[in-house]
Design a protein around this motif. Structure first.
Motif, PDB file in Angstrom:
ATOM      1  N   MET A 156       4.687 -28.265  31.573  1.00 54.68           N
ATOM      2  CA  MET A 156       5.303 -27.875  30.359  1.00 54.68           C
ATOM      3  C   MET A 156       5.956 -26.685  30.644  1.00 54.68           C
ATOM      4  O   MET A 156       6.786 -26.268  31.155  1.00 54.68           O
ATOM      5  CB  MET A 156       4.430 -27.531  29.344  1.00 54.68           C
ATOM      6  N   TYR A 204       5.954 -33.137  34.493  1.00 56.73           N
ATOM      7  CA  TYR A 204       6.600 -32.401  33.158  1.00 56.73           C
ATOM      8  C   TYR A 204       5.938 -32.097  32.048  1.00 56.73           C
ATOM      9  O   TYR A 204       5.482 -30.924  31.727  1.00 56.73           O
ATOM     10  CB  TYR A 204       7.794 -33.013  32.756  1.00 56.73           C
ATOM     11  N   LEU A 205       4.961 -33.012  31.836  1.00 53.74           N
ATOM     12  CA  LEU A 205       4.273 -32.889  30.512  1.00 53.74           C
ATOM     13  C   LEU A 205       2.921 -32.066  31.031  1.00 53.74           C
ATOM     14  O   LEU A 205       2.535 -31.281  30.126  1.00 53.74           O
ATOM     15  CB  LEU A 205       3.569 -34.418  29.959  1.00 53.74           C
ATOM     16  N   VAL A 223       7.611 -37.754  34.728  1.00 57.59           N
ATOM     17  CA  VAL A 223       7.201 -37.424  33.128  1.00 57.59           C
ATOM     18  C   VAL A 223       5.982 -36.864  33.272  1.00 57.59           C
ATOM     19  O   VAL A 223       5.657 -35.991  32.493  1.00 57.59           O
ATOM     20  CB  VAL A 223       7.203 -38.698  32.247  1.00 57.59           C
TER      21      VAL A 223
END
Length: 88
Positions: free
Chosen positions: A77, A73-74, A70
């Motif tokens: 982006m 991914y953040l 997570v």
């Protein structure tokens, strides 16, 4: 030979992606429904690296793999290793 195969696979992927976008817009004309469906699909895609990590290193590390995926991914982006790629 292998380079040609990779090029054809990449071209086929780009073609499928363009047609999938058109198909999604036709099948799901409501943009909010389309966002929800695509969000669920992205969640499934994000689930894949988590489960691969668990398979390789054991399911006891599931919370750590979840957090790492997570956060990655953040942070990433919409950045890409293909700097000259144009967004549709």
């Amino acid at each position: 030979m292998l380079g040609s195969v990779f090029g054809m696979v990449g071209g086929a992927f780009a073609w499928c992606l363009a047609h999938a976008k058109t198909l999604a817009a036709r099948l799901l004309p409501n943009p909010y429904v389309r966002i929800a469906v695509m969000g669920l699909m992205l969640s499934a895609i994000l689930l894949a690296p988590i489960l691969i990590g668990c398979e390789v290193f054991g399911f006891g590390n599931l919370p750590a793999f979840f957090i790492v995926c997570v956060v990655a991914y953040l942070i990433n982006m919409d950045k890409s290793i293909y700097a000259l790629q144009e967004r549709a």
